[in-house]
Write a protein that holds these residues in place. Structure first.
Motif, PDB file in Angstrom:
ATOM      1  N   LEU A  56      32.958  31.913  29.646  1.00  0.00           N
ATOM      2  CA  LEU A  56      33.348  30.216  28.903  1.00  0.00           C
ATOM      3  C   LEU A  56      32.506  30.000  28.488  1.00  0.00           C
ATOM      4  N   THR A  57      31.498  30.071  29.163  1.00  0.00           N
ATOM      5  CA  THR A  57      29.918  29.410  29.449  1.00  0.00           C
ATOM      6  C   THR A  57      29.678  29.820  27.559  1.00  0.00           C
ATOM      7  N   GLU A  58      29.275  31.107  28.063  1.00  0.00           N
ATOM      8  CA  GLU A  58      28.659  31.520  26.217  1.00  0.00           C
ATOM      9  C   GLU A  58      29.443  31.514  24.758  1.00  0.00           C
TER      10      GLU A  58
ATOM     11  N   SER B  84      34.497  19.328  25.805  1.00  0.00           N
ATOM     12  CA  SER B  84      33.998  18.550  26.767  1.00  0.00           C
ATOM     13  C   SER B  84      33.778  19.048  27.731  1.00  0.00           C
ATOM     14  N   ALA B  85      34.436  20.168  28.456  1.00  0.00           N
ATOM     15  CA  ALA B  85      34.469  20.374  29.699  1.00  0.00           C
ATOM     16  C   ALA B  85      33.325  20.896  30.379  1.00  0.00           C
ATOM     17  N   PHE B  86      33.034  21.490  29.052  1.00  0.00           N
ATOM     18  CA  PHE B  86      31.233  22.533  29.135  1.00  0.00           C
ATOM     19  C   PHE B  86      30.504  21.289  29.042  1.00  0.00           C
ATOM     20  N   SER B  87      30.579  19.925  29.064  1.00  0.00           N
ATOM     21  CA  SER B  87      29.404  18.834  29.068  1.00  0.00           C
ATOM     22  C   SER B  87      28.895  19.134  30.958  1.00  0.00           C
ATOM     23  N   ASP B 155      46.584  22.041  40.390  1.00  0.00           N
ATOM     24  CA  ASP B 155      45.879  21.591  41.924  1.00  0.00           C
ATOM     25  C   ASP B 155      45.392  22.719  42.362  1.00  0.00           C
ATOM     26  N   ASP B 156      45.826  24.561  42.033  1.00  0.00           N
ATOM     27  CA  ASP B 156      45.710  25.551  43.213  1.00  0.00           C
ATOM     28  C   ASP B 156      44.105  25.456  42.556  1.00  0.00           C
ATOM     29  N   PHE B 157      44.150  25.813  41.457  1.00  0.00           N
ATOM     30  CA  PHE B 157      42.560  26.158  40.711  1.00  0.00           C
ATOM     31  C   PHE B 157      41.296  25.197  40.865  1.00  0.00           C
ATOM     32  N   VAL B 158      42.310  23.835  40.869  1.00  0.00           N
ATOM     33  CA  VAL B 158      40.952  22.721  40.873  1.00  0.00           C
ATOM     34  C   VAL B 158      40.846  22.948  42.936  1.00  0.00           C
ATOM     35  N   LYS B 159      41.653  23.807  43.728  1.00  0.00           N
ATOM     36  CA  LYS B 159      40.846  23.590  44.838  1.00  0.00           C
ATOM     37  C   LYS B 159      40.718  25.007  44.975  1.00  0.00           C
ATOM     38  N   ILE B 160      40.724  25.182  44.159  1.00  0.00           N
ATOM     39  CA  ILE B 160      40.145  27.111  44.631  1.00  0.00           C
ATOM     40  C   ILE B 160      38.411  27.203  43.896  1.00  0.00           C
ATOM     41  N   PHE B 161      38.783  26.370  43.264  1.00  0.00           N
ATOM     42  CA  PHE B 161      36.630  25.642  42.374  1.00  0.00           C
ATOM     43  C   PHE B 161      36.157  24.814  43.207  1.00  0.00           C
ATOM     44  N   ALA B 162      37.108  24.678  43.840  1.00  0.00           N
ATOM     45  CA  ALA B 162      36.802  22.646  44.147  1.00  0.00           C
ATOM     46  C   ALA B 162      35.709  23.303  44.717  1.00  0.00           C
ATOM     47  N   LYS B 163      35.004  24.383  45.964  1.00  0.00           N
ATOM     48  CA  LYS B 163      34.113  24.477  46.751  1.00  0.00           C
ATOM     49  C   LYS B 163      32.718  24.951  45.982  1.00  0.00           C
ATOM     50  N   SER B 164      33.385  26.013  44.743  1.00  0.00           N
ATOM     51  CA  SER B 164      32.252  26.581  43.706  1.00  0.00           C
ATOM     52  C   SER B 164      31.233  26.044  43.197  1.00  0.00           C
ATOM     53  N   ASP B 165      30.649  26.564  43.209  1.00  0.00           N
ATOM     54  CA  ASP B 165      28.965  26.482  42.533  1.00  0.00           C
ATOM     55  C   ASP B 165      28.561  26.488  41.219  1.00  0.00           C
ATOM     56  N   MET B 166      29.735  27.023  40.761  1.00  0.00           N
ATOM     57  CA  MET B 166      29.814  27.235  39.063  1.00  0.00           C
ATOM     58  C   MET B 166      29.551  26.270  38.186  1.00  0.00           C
ATOM     59  N   LYS B 167      28.535  26.821  37.378  1.00  0.00           N
ATOM     60  CA  LYS B 167      27.998  25.997  36.635  1.00  0.00           C
ATOM     61  C   LYS B 167      28.197  26.126  35.359  1.00  0.00           C
TER      62      LYS B 167
END
Lengths: 399, 175
Positions: A56-58, B84-87, B155-167
């Motif tokens: 998605l970022t890409e 905006s989600a990529f901001s 909600d499940d997605f939010v929970k799943i990604f909550a601890k992630s260090d996704m950039k």
């Protein structure tokens, strides 16, 4: 059977593989399934599996800004006249450029054409028996008309490096910004060129005549078109021109054969190729087509850099016809440009034509101060092939 | 093209800024507008699917077709809202929300086993068989406390990604 799923070395499950755009690049499948794969590191979680953020970022990055579109963006000179003191001055400039310079230039060009035609026609038709002399005269005449063209935009062209020699078995490659590149180089030496069949009068070739496509400008009557087309094809034929059609795949093999014959034939004009295959805005270079680099002869790089101080010489063929482009040049103060003839290069032992092409592209880019981008200029005309998308696929290894 | 930014007044910019929860600053919105106009080659006020596919870097993305459905024909305000989600200022929930939307292709608010399988298919192409994909997915869903039949909600997605260090960040070029 116990199975566990592994993550790749950097901890990310998905990492996109940089695509190799050329057909002769490494086969991505081999690359992916090679033995050197990172072995299992850590345990895979659901989160890693559904984390599509790198893609998605890409994608978002490409939407916001991409290097391909930048190659074909016209960058007009900065306006300097928005100032109460400068504005009247600028107006005077407009008057001078359009009412004095432009008519003079049109006159120059007309005189040029008259001289050219009145000499070319007799030479072409009367000297049938003396091929050598005829060729020599025609060559100088083509150089002459190109000089008139350059004069019609007050071309200030600085040539650097040794002048091209008339030796056979060499091919000149240059970066491409506009059709005027050809005129500027042609003024020096009558090069033979390889050209795309442009619709409209620019390159109305024999084939174009048969099909008589409606031209881009629409204003030129068909009769004039035919006349101009005839002129173009006879004149360009005399310097030795090879035509091709972008959309026809089988044309490629024929053109390659013709190129080879031309280069290795004796007494032909030196061949000039714009291996980018499309006009780029003179700030970037797109990938070079490898055709020019597999002719078994030295390649002489030519770097062309335009100075944008008066006019942007980039011909944005999507936005303007060649006539408008020429008019734009003829109504500007001057076309300032540097041309460098660089040292001839030969294929090094063990080097592929693609690596060779990239090396020459780097030389040209460095000399002219252009940025290199890993794109094929033909993507302007077609969408990336599915094979390229495939190279972006990810996979996971199951142990 | 050069002065297309002048079309955007301060008032417009503020409105767009409100629409994307102030995730972009004014300069970024001006640059996004220039880019929007550039992509809208035919100047009809929106960007068509074909115009998006003109950007090779986008067209080559395995998720391009899926994303196209989301971005096709957006007006400028929604275009900015999408991006905006990529901001860098967007929260993890907002990012998770966008990922959720990519999975939830029918937009019914829940992601099924098959939805995930489809996206997985888009990304792996022919490199993995269906059985392999199903097997992995079933295993991982069970490990995470779901089953093959369960629906995943936002909600499940939010929970799943909550601890992630996704950039998931994209920098807007501002000149």
């Amino acid at each position: 059977m116990h199975e566990s799923i592994s993550k790749s070395e950097d901890g990310k499950l998905y990492s996109s593989v940089n695509s190799e755009l050329d057909a002769d690049g490494p086969i991505i499948e081999e690359y992916l399934f090679s033995e050197s794969l990172p072995q299992s590191y850590g345990k895979l979680h659901l989160r890693d599996l559904i984390d599509i953020s790198p893609f998605l970022t890409e994608a978002a990055g490409a939407i916001v800004d991409d290097s391909f579109t930048r190659c074909f963006k016209s960058n007009p000179p900065e306006p300097w006249n928005w100032n109460i003191y400068l504005f009247p001055l600028w107006c005077c400039g407009v008057v001078v450029r359009y009412c004095i310079l432009f008519p003079i230039r049109v006159l120059t060009l007309t005189i040029g054409w008259i001289i050219f035609l009145s000499l070319y026609m007799p030479v072409h038709f009367l000297l049938k028996g003396h091929e050598k002399l005829r060729k020599k005269l025609e060559r100088s005449l083509v150089e002459l008309i190109c000089s008139f063209f350059v004069a019609s935009w007050t071309g200030v062209i600085n040539y650097h490096g040794p002048r091209p020699s008339m030796r056979t078995k060499q091919v000149f490659v240059a970066n491409h910004t506009s059709m005027i590149d050809f005129i500027i180089l042609e003024q020096m030496t009558a090069f033979a060129v390889i050209m795309q069949k442009h619709p409209g009068w620019v390159g109305l070739s024999m084939r174009g005549l048969r099909h008589s496509r409606p031209n881009l400008n629409g204003e030129l009557a068909l009769k004039e078109q035919v006349l101009l087309g005839l002129l173009q094809s006879t004149i360009l034929e005399s310097v030795g021109c090879i035509w091709f059609n972008r959309s026809e795949e089988k044309d490629r093999a024929i053109v390659t054969k013709k190129l080879r014959e031309h280069v290795h034939g004796s007494d032909n004009n030196p061949l000039l190729i714009f291996p980018e295959g499309t006009c780029v805005n003179n700030e970037y270079t797109v990938m070079f087509k490898k055709g020019a680099f597999e002719l078994d002869c030295p390649v002489c790089p030519v770097a062309i850099k335009y100075n944008k101080i008066f006019v942007d010489a980039f011909w944005n063929s999507r936005k303007q016809s060649f006539t408008t482009h020429l008019l734009q040049l003829m109504t500007s103060w001057a076309v300032v440009c540097d041309v460098w003839f660089l040292e001839p290069q030969t294929l090094r032992p063990g080097e592929t034509p693609i690596a060779f092409a990239e090396r020459v592209r780097k030389m040209i880019s460095d000399r002219a101060g252009l940025k290199m981008v890993p794109w094929d200029g033909f993507l302007k005309y077609s969408r990336p092939k599915p094979r390229l998308t495939e190279s972006k696929y990810v996979f996971f290894k199951i142990i | 093209m050069g002065n297309s930014s002048s079309v955007l007044t301060q008032y417009d910019i503020e409105e767009v800024q409100e629409h994307c929860n102030r995730l972009f600053n004014q300069q970024e919105i001006v640059s996004l507008y220039q880019r929007y106009c550039q992509l809208d080659r035919s100047g009809k006020g929106f960007i068509s699917a074909d115009e998006f596919m003109c950007v090779p870097e986008f067209a080559m993305n395995p998720l391009a077709q899926r994303l196209l459905k989301m971005v096709d024909g957006l007006n400028f305000k929604d275009f900015v809202a999408f991006l905006s989600a990529f901001s860098a200022r967007a929260s993890m929930e907002q990012k998770a929300g966008l990922i959720f939307k990519v999975y939830d292709s029918d937009g019914n608010g829940k992601v099924t086993f098959n939805d995930i399988l489809e996206v997985l298919g888009d990304m792996t192409g022919s490199f993995m068989s269906n059985e392999q994909k199903e097997m992995i997915l079933t295993q991982l869903l069970e490990e995470a406390g779901y089953s093959k039949e369960s629906y995943l909600f936002l909600d499940d997605f939010v929970k799943i990604f909550a601890k992630s260090d996704m950039k998931m960040e994209v920098e807007i070029p501002v000149d």
